[in-house]
Design a protein around this motif. Structure first.
Motif, PDB file in Angstrom:
ATOM      1  N   THR A 174      47.766   2.368  62.128  1.00 16.81           N
ATOM      2  CA  THR A 174      48.841   1.388  61.991  1.00 16.81           C
ATOM      3  C   THR A 174      49.921   1.649  63.029  1.00 16.81           C
ATOM      4  O   THR A 174      50.450   0.716  63.649  1.00 16.81           O
ATOM      5  N   PRO A 221      52.243  -4.528  58.559  1.00 19.62           N
ATOM      6  CA  PRO A 221      51.384  -4.977  57.453  1.00 19.62           C
ATOM      7  C   PRO A 221      50.050  -5.531  57.939  1.00 19.62           C
ATOM      8  O   PRO A 221      49.013  -5.309  57.295  1.00 19.62           O
ATOM      9  N   THR A 235      51.908  -4.947  52.743  1.00 17.54           N
ATOM     10  CA  THR A 235      50.502  -5.058  53.121  1.00 17.54           C
ATOM     11  C   THR A 235      49.751  -5.980  52.171  1.00 17.54           C
ATOM     12  O   THR A 235      49.017  -6.885  52.599  1.00 17.54           O
ATOM     13  N   ALA A 280      47.924  -2.693  59.149  1.00 16.32           N
ATOM     14  CA  ALA A 280      47.559  -1.900  57.979  1.00 16.32           C
ATOM     15  C   ALA A 280      46.410  -2.558  57.230  1.00 16.32           C
ATOM     16  O   ALA A 280      45.475  -1.884  56.780  1.00 16.32           O
ATOM     17  N   ASN A 281      46.436  -3.889  57.102  1.00 19.25           N
ATOM     18  CA  ASN A 281      45.327  -4.599  56.465  1.00 19.25           C
ATOM     19  C   ASN A 281      44.040  -4.467  57.262  1.00 19.25           C
ATOM     20  O   ASN A 281      42.962  -4.262  56.700  1.00 19.25           O
TER      21      ASN A 281
END
Length: 475
Positions: free
Chosen positions: A135, A414, A278, A417-418
């Motif tokens: 990330t 976010p 997220t 991160a996903n």
């Protein structure tokens, strides 16, 4: 609302003189170069161990890798929150300390069954840091690209494609250095012996139950077997080299990487919003939701090489000492492919590259499925298969980051991160079913996931272009 670049004034125009622009451009290049070199050293260790784990530790190797990627699933949920407090540089420092623990755990891999499970624990700890590292990397690269494209006047999508291509070139080259080191060290063992027996259970016919035969277990070794395990002394030498490489990466991070401001570091963002960022993006943004199958596949497709091809094909037929050499082909093609794709993508865009990667992957999966070990096995295929797969992986890794960076410029942490969360989940699922399913079933699963993911990627690409179309008419 578009987030204003640090180089823009309140009117949205670049407000820097020529000297400032040149100086800022150089600083951005230096920071991006430091990030690439850091990955070169740290992932030389990671890549080398990852390819050997299942072959060296048949009892806990896959569970170690599953714990590593499973920890990444949890970490990706918390990564934006952690990065908002400790920053991207702090996240990388923590990640390399955890990686050092994982590498060092391999010193104890051959010392009793109790110590073997230390590998699983260390894998879990390292996994918890992977969400942070990836990330942070995605956020740093995108932030640098946003500032850089304002300076040079190049479209954002082209700058992203180039930078992710260069980064992935350094990242994927670790497959070359990590595997070259392992091959040179492991071939020094006096225990390795080659067998010329015809393994009818290798390849697509390989099943987990065959491991007992492969290692001369309860079913005996009447059909012969590949090379025996390397000496513990050589594993310790190899682990020491990898640990030193990780330490160099940590020192470069501390001394040379400059902090990059997080897109979620605003004081007005509450802890609850950060924690849920997220998950919220996943369920409130249709593009993010439709990219889930693709994110899963970018993890699963790597398992095909790292765990399935290395174990069911190479170790089964040629021996463990050949894993490094075959995976060097993967690393070389992945490295060259990543660099070329980063620049080609500036002119072709992502869709043609995704089509090429899909064709390459489906072609290789077909060869692996119908490659019969009951007949004479073409030796060159052990190198061609990872090479072609590496070319495709160069596309997946560079363009997945560019796709997310282009679609979510306002929600970088976010979004990345996903991407990494479901990529880690794809890794975890791939490693876990690898323990229980025969190879030909795993090949069908990979092909099916690829086809489904590409359908959704096509829809997302159309939606992005429709969204940007009004802006293009104003240019």
């Amino acid at each position: 609302m578009r987030r204003m670049s640090p180089l823009e004034d309140e009117t949205g125009l670049v407000d820097m003189d020529e000297g400032d622009v040149k100086g800022r451009k150089g600083k951005l290049q230096m920071n991006f170069g430091a990030l690439c070199v850091i990955w070169l050293f740290t992932f030389t260790a990671y890549s080398g161990l990852q390819n050997l784990e299942t072959a060296l530790y048949q009892d806990v190797g896959l569970y170690t890798l599953a714990a590593l990627t499973g920890g990444g699933v949890i970490a990706c949920l918390l990564a934006p929150t952690a990065i908002s407090y400790i920053g991207s540089k702090g996240a990388l420092i923590v990640s390399w300390i955890c990686l050092s623990f994982f590498v060092a755990a391999n010193f104890f891999g051959f010392i009793g069954s109790g110590f073997k499970y230390l590998l699983v624990v260390a894998g879990g700890v390292e996994g918890l840091s992977t969400g942070l590292m990836w990330t942070a990397q995605g956020s740093i690269t995108t932030t640098i690209a946003m500032e850089y494209h304002e300076i040079i006047g190049e479209p954002m999508e082209k700058t992203l494609s180039t930078m992710f291509g260069i980064f992935c070139m350094f990242f994927q080259s670790t497959q070359v250095w990590g595997n070259l080191i392992s091959s040179l060290v492991l071939q020094q063992t006096s225990q390795i012996t080659k067998h010329e027996s015809n393994f009818t259970f290798c390849g697509a016919d390989f099943c987990p139950s065959d491991v007992a035969v492969l290692r001369g277990g309860k079913h005996g070794n009447s059909t012969g077997g590949p090379s025996s395990l390397p000496e513990p002394r050589l594993i310790n030498i190899l682990t020491g080299i990898y640990l030193g490489s990780t330490a160099v990466g940590l020192l470069i991070t501390i001394a040379f990487l400059k902090p990059v401001k997080s897109s979620m570091s605003d004081s007005g963002v509450t802890l609850k919003v950060r924690l849920l960022s997220t998950v919220r993006l996943l369920f409130t943004n249709l593009n993010m939701f439709m990219l889930v199958p693709f994110s899963l596949y970018t993890g699963m497709e790597q398992v095909v090489m790292y765990a399935e091809f290395t174990n069911s094909f190479v170790a089964c037929k040629l021996g463990i000492e050949w894993i490094g050499y075959t995976m060097i082909c993967f690393g070389v093609c992945d490295t060259v492919g990543s660099l070329l794709v980063g620049f080609i993508g500036k002119f072709t865009g992502r869709p043609p590259l995704f089509i090429i990667a899909t064709i390459l992957n489906l072609g290789v999966l077909g060869i692996m499925r119908f490659w019969s070990f009951k007949e004479e096995v073409p030796f060159y295929l052990f190198f061609v298969i990872p090479g072609v797969w590496g070319l495709a992986d160069g596309i997946w890794q560079t363009q997945s980051g560019a796709l997310v960076g282009s679609a979510f410029t306002e929600d970088q942490e976010p979004a990345f991160a996903n991407l990494r969360l479901f990529q880690a989940l794809g890794f975890t699922v791939g490693y876990l079913y690898n323990v229980h399913l025969c190879e030909y079933i795993k090949l069908y699963i990979a092909a099916g996931t690829l086809v489904v993911s590409m359908v959704f990627v096509a829809i997302v690409e159309i939606r992005i272009r429709l969204k940007n179309k009004p802006d293009e008419r104003l240019i």
